[in-house]
Design a protein around this motif. Structure first.
Motif, PDB file in Angstrom:
ATOM      1  N   LEU A 232      26.218  56.324 -22.944  1.00 20.93           N
ATOM      2  CA  LEU A 232      26.458  56.963 -21.648  1.00 20.93           C
ATOM      3  C   LEU A 232      25.221  57.718 -21.172  1.00 20.93           C
ATOM      4  O   LEU A 232      24.879  57.686 -19.979  1.00 20.93           O
ATOM      5  CB  LEU A 232      27.644  57.931 -21.745  1.00 20.93           C
ATOM      6  CG  LEU A 232      29.018  57.328 -22.035  1.00 20.93           C
ATOM      7  CD1 LEU A 232      30.045  58.440 -22.168  1.00 20.93           C
ATOM      8  CD2 LEU A 232      29.439  56.345 -20.943  1.00 20.93           C
ATOM      9  N   ASP A 233      24.566  58.389 -22.107  1.00 21.25           N
ATOM     10  CA  ASP A 233      23.365  59.144 -21.755  1.00 21.25           C
ATOM     11  C   ASP A 233      22.289  58.219 -21.193  1.00 21.25           C
ATOM     12  O   ASP A 233      21.579  58.563 -20.247  1.00 21.25           O
ATOM     13  CB  ASP A 233      22.847  59.885 -22.988  1.00 21.25           C
ATOM     14  CG  ASP A 233      21.669  60.793 -22.674  1.00 21.25           C
ATOM     15  OD1 ASP A 233      21.734  61.542 -21.675  1.00 21.25           O
ATOM     16  OD2 ASP A 233      20.683  60.765 -23.428  1.00 21.25           O
ATOM     17  N   GLU A 234      22.182  57.037 -21.770  1.00 19.77           N
ATOM     18  CA  GLU A 234      21.186  56.065 -21.311  1.00 19.77           C
ATOM     19  C   GLU A 234      21.525  55.526 -19.924  1.00 19.77           C
ATOM     20  O   GLU A 234      20.634  55.286 -19.095  1.00 19.77           O
ATOM     21  CB  GLU A 234      21.111  54.911 -22.310  1.00 19.77           C
ATOM     22  CG  GLU A 234      19.972  53.949 -22.067  1.00 19.77           C
ATOM     23  CD  GLU A 234      19.852  52.943 -23.198  1.00 19.77           C
ATOM     24  OE1 GLU A 234      20.344  51.813 -23.022  1.00 19.77           O
ATOM     25  OE2 GLU A 234      19.291  53.291 -24.252  1.00 19.77           O
ATOM     26  N   LEU A 235      22.820  55.376 -19.627  1.00 22.82           N
ATOM     27  CA  LEU A 235      23.240  54.845 -18.331  1.00 22.82           C
ATOM     28  C   LEU A 235      23.102  55.890 -17.225  1.00 22.82           C
ATOM     29  O   LEU A 235      22.630  55.592 -16.133  1.00 22.82           O
ATOM     30  CB  LEU A 235      24.676  54.329 -18.423  1.00 22.82           C
ATOM     31  CG  LEU A 235      24.835  53.065 -19.277  1.00 22.82           C
ATOM     32  CD1 LEU A 235      26.297  52.798 -19.586  1.00 22.82           C
ATOM     33  CD2 LEU A 235      24.218  51.871 -18.562  1.00 22.82           C
ATOM     34  N   GLY A 236      23.567  57.113 -17.489  1.00 23.57           N
ATOM     35  CA  GLY A 236      23.257  58.228 -16.605  1.00 23.57           C
ATOM     36  C   GLY A 236      24.105  58.484 -15.386  1.00 23.57           C
ATOM     37  O   GLY A 236      23.989  59.541 -14.770  1.00 23.57           O
ATOM     38  N   SER A 237      24.969  57.550 -14.969  1.00 19.16           N
ATOM     39  CA  SER A 237      25.784  57.775 -13.775  1.00 19.16           C
ATOM     40  C   SER A 237      27.060  56.955 -13.864  1.00 19.16           C
ATOM     41  O   SER A 237      27.142  55.971 -14.612  1.00 19.16           O
ATOM     42  CB  SER A 237      25.021  57.391 -12.508  1.00 19.16           C
ATOM     43  OG  SER A 237      24.842  55.987 -12.441  1.00 19.16           O
ATOM     44  N   VAL A 238      28.049  57.362 -13.091  1.00 18.78           N
ATOM     45  CA  VAL A 238      29.304  56.617 -13.039  1.00 18.78           C
ATOM     46  C   VAL A 238      29.055  55.195 -12.557  1.00 18.78           C
ATOM     47  O   VAL A 238      29.626  54.231 -13.079  1.00 18.78           O
ATOM     48  CB  VAL A 238      30.320  57.337 -12.133  1.00 18.78           C
ATOM     49  CG1 VAL A 238      31.465  56.399 -11.742  1.00 18.78           C
ATOM     50  CG2 VAL A 238      30.883  58.572 -12.833  1.00 18.78           C
ATOM     51  N   ALA A 239      28.199  55.046 -11.557  1.00 15.98           N
ATOM     52  CA  ALA A 239      27.910  53.710 -11.019  1.00 15.98           C
ATOM     53  C   ALA A 239      27.314  52.808 -12.092  1.00 15.98           C
ATOM     54  O   ALA A 239      27.689  51.636 -12.215  1.00 15.98           O
ATOM     55  CB  ALA A 239      26.961  53.815  -9.835  1.00 15.98           C
ATOM     56  N   ALA A 240      26.395  53.344 -12.887  1.00 17.68           N
ATOM     57  CA  ALA A 240      25.762  52.544 -13.939  1.00 17.68           C
ATOM     58  C   ALA A 240      26.755  52.203 -15.039  1.00 17.68           C
ATOM     59  O   ALA A 240      26.733  51.090 -15.584  1.00 17.68           O
ATOM     60  CB  ALA A 240      24.569  53.303 -14.518  1.00 17.68           C
ATOM     61  N   VAL A 241      27.629  53.142 -15.373  1.00 17.97           N
ATOM     62  CA  VAL A 241      28.652  52.879 -16.385  1.00 17.97           C
ATOM     63  C   VAL A 241      29.594  51.786 -15.899  1.00 17.97           C
ATOM     64  O   VAL A 241      29.937  50.854 -16.635  1.00 17.97           O
ATOM     65  CB  VAL A 241      29.434  54.169 -16.708  1.00 17.97           C
ATOM     66  CG1 VAL A 241      30.654  53.854 -17.570  1.00 17.97           C
ATOM     67  CG2 VAL A 241      28.545  55.175 -17.426  1.00 17.97           C
ATOM     68  N   SER A 242      30.021  51.881 -14.646  1.00 16.12           N
ATOM     69  CA  SER A 242      30.957  50.910 -14.087  1.00 16.12           C
ATOM     70  C   SER A 242      30.345  49.514 -14.001  1.00 16.12           C
ATOM     71  O   SER A 242      31.051  48.511 -14.107  1.00 16.12           O
ATOM     72  CB  SER A 242      31.412  51.363 -12.695  1.00 16.12           C
ATOM     73  OG  SER A 242      32.071  52.619 -12.766  1.00 16.12           O
ATOM     74  N   ALA A 243      29.032  49.456 -13.812  1.00 17.74           N
ATOM     75  CA  ALA A 243      28.363  48.163 -13.660  1.00 17.74           C
ATOM     76  C   ALA A 243      27.869  47.586 -14.983  1.00 17.74           C
ATOM     77  O   ALA A 243      27.419  46.436 -15.024  1.00 17.74           O
ATOM     78  CB  ALA A 243      27.174  48.304 -12.706  1.00 17.74           C
ATOM     79  N   ALA A 244      27.955  48.362 -16.059  1.00 16.85           N
ATOM     80  CA  ALA A 244      27.430  47.914 -17.347  1.00 16.85           C
ATOM     81  C   ALA A 244      28.176  46.688 -17.861  1.00 16.85           C
ATOM     82  O   ALA A 244      29.406  46.622 -17.810  1.00 16.85           O
ATOM     83  CB  ALA A 244      27.518  49.047 -18.367  1.00 16.85           C
ATOM     84  N   SER A 245      27.436  45.722 -18.347  1.00 18.49           N
ATOM     85  CA  SER A 245      28.027  44.520 -18.919  1.00 18.49           C
ATOM     86  C   SER A 245      28.323  44.775 -20.402  1.00 18.49           C
ATOM     87  O   SER A 245      27.426  45.147 -21.162  1.00 18.49           O
ATOM     88  CB  SER A 245      27.059  43.336 -18.776  1.00 18.49           C
ATOM     89  OG  SER A 245      27.581  42.181 -19.396  1.00 18.49           O
ATOM     90  N   ARG A 246      29.581  44.595 -20.789  1.00 12.51           N
ATOM     91  CA  ARG A 246      29.979  44.896 -22.163  1.00 12.51           C
ATOM     92  C   ARG A 246      30.599  43.665 -22.830  1.00 12.51           C
ATOM     93  O   ARG A 246      31.442  42.988 -22.254  1.00 12.51           O
ATOM     94  CB  ARG A 246      31.015  46.024 -22.185  1.00 12.51           C
ATOM     95  CG  ARG A 246      30.553  47.320 -21.568  1.00 12.51           C
ATOM     96  CD  ARG A 246      29.531  48.023 -22.411  1.00 12.51           C
ATOM     97  NE  ARG A 246      30.050  48.405 -23.716  1.00 12.51           N
ATOM     98  CZ  ARG A 246      29.341  49.104 -24.607  1.00 12.51           C
ATOM     99  NH1 ARG A 246      28.089  49.459 -24.342  1.00 12.51           N
ATOM    100  NH2 ARG A 246      29.867  49.441 -25.773  1.00 12.51           N
ATOM    101  N   THR A 247      30.168  43.387 -24.047  1.00  9.43           N
ATOM    102  CA  THR A 247      30.813  42.400 -24.903  1.00  9.43           C
ATOM    103  C   THR A 247      31.373  43.156 -26.093  1.00  9.43           C
ATOM    104  O   THR A 247      30.629  43.788 -26.853  1.00  9.43           O
ATOM    105  CB  THR A 247      29.815  41.328 -25.392  1.00  9.43           C
ATOM    106  OG1 THR A 247      29.295  40.630 -24.255  1.00  9.43           O
ATOM    107  CG2 THR A 247      30.499  40.350 -26.324  1.00  9.43           C
TER     108      THR A 247
END
Length: 267
Positions: A232-247
């Protein structure tokens, strides 16, 4: 996945030295990482578990807990990705996927007061204060999530959740959980209160600050929590978390005893 730091160790008493026998069958569990954009950046909602609890006492965690058999009730009014989609993402049965999503919504409401449900498939409750008695009944297991939602005419909003990770407690531990991690953004108008007997305090905190508190000895973190906060610290924002691709794949750490502490090793 982020690599665990060398100084991330657990207290030796987490696993009794005389514990023997075959691995304990793990209990299915759901954890929800609540996030929001604060004035200074992304924040996550954290609970410090009561020190005397049998599992992870004193540790800082996200809201969550074990699956109740009633969480698999298919009568729940449901909006968003169906159980088959969740089963595909988590690599589990449709029945378990149903129970995990319901457990995620239920546990989040029980432990933080945040309710991921609304009066329609496209709305969400803005104030959960009116459901205080139902919240207490859910905690006491006097009421199931399906019964609560039906009585209030609410729809479960599975689309407000995102699959994030899956961690299985090491075989060496006497209490084991197969925990599925979700991420959810705090709904507009709602507040997380942390009013649960399982936590000694609750706070919204930037992931980097929580990691700094761990480094300084002010917080104790389990490996899944440390890794999630680092991500989460690396992503930094709600928008980045929501857009993160997860497997999502199952992570099964091992424990190595080193004196009076336990080192966590991820194969």
């Amino acid at each position: 996945m982020r690599e665990l730091p060398d100084d991330l160790v657990l207290p030796g008493h987490f696993v009794p030295e005389d514990f023997t026998g075959p691995p304990v069958r793990p209990r299915d569990a759901a954890t929800v990482v609540l996030v929001r954009d604060g004035a200074a950046g992304l924040e996550a909602f954290l609970l410090r578990r009561v020190a005397g609890m049998a599992f992870a006492g004193g540790m800082t965690v996200f809201p969550g807990g074990g699956v109740d058999q009633r969480d698999a009730d298919t009568s729940v009014a449901w909006s968003g990705p169906p159980p088959t989609w969740w089963a595909s993402r988590f690599g589990c049965s449709v029945e378990l996927a149903t129970a995990l999503v319901c457990a995620a919504v239920r546990e989040t409401f029980e432990e933080s007061g945040v309710l991921l449900a609304g009066p329609s498939a496209t709305s969400v409750v803005a104030d959960t204060a009116a459901f205080a008695s139902a919240r207490a009944a859910l905690v006491a297991r006097e009421l199931s999530l399906a019964q609560f939602l039906a009585s209030e005419g609410l729809v479960l909003r599975a689309d407000l959740l995102r699959p994030w990770a899956n961690w299985l407690t090491p075989e060496e531990e006497p209490r084991r959980y197969d925990t599925y991690f979700f991420v959810a953004v705090l709904p507009s108008g709602q507040r997380a209160d942390g009013a649960t007997t399982e936590a000694s305090d609750a706070v919204w905190q930037r992931p980097g600050d929580a990691l700094a508190d761990w480094k300084a000895g002010r917080r104790a973190l389990m490996p899944p929590t440390w890794v999630t906060l680092a991500e989460l610290d690396e992503l930094g924002s709600v928008a980045a978390v929501s857009a993160a691709s997860r497997t999502v794949s199952k992570v099964i750490p091992k424990l190595v005893r080193e004196g009076d502490v336990l080192r966590v090793v991820v194969p």
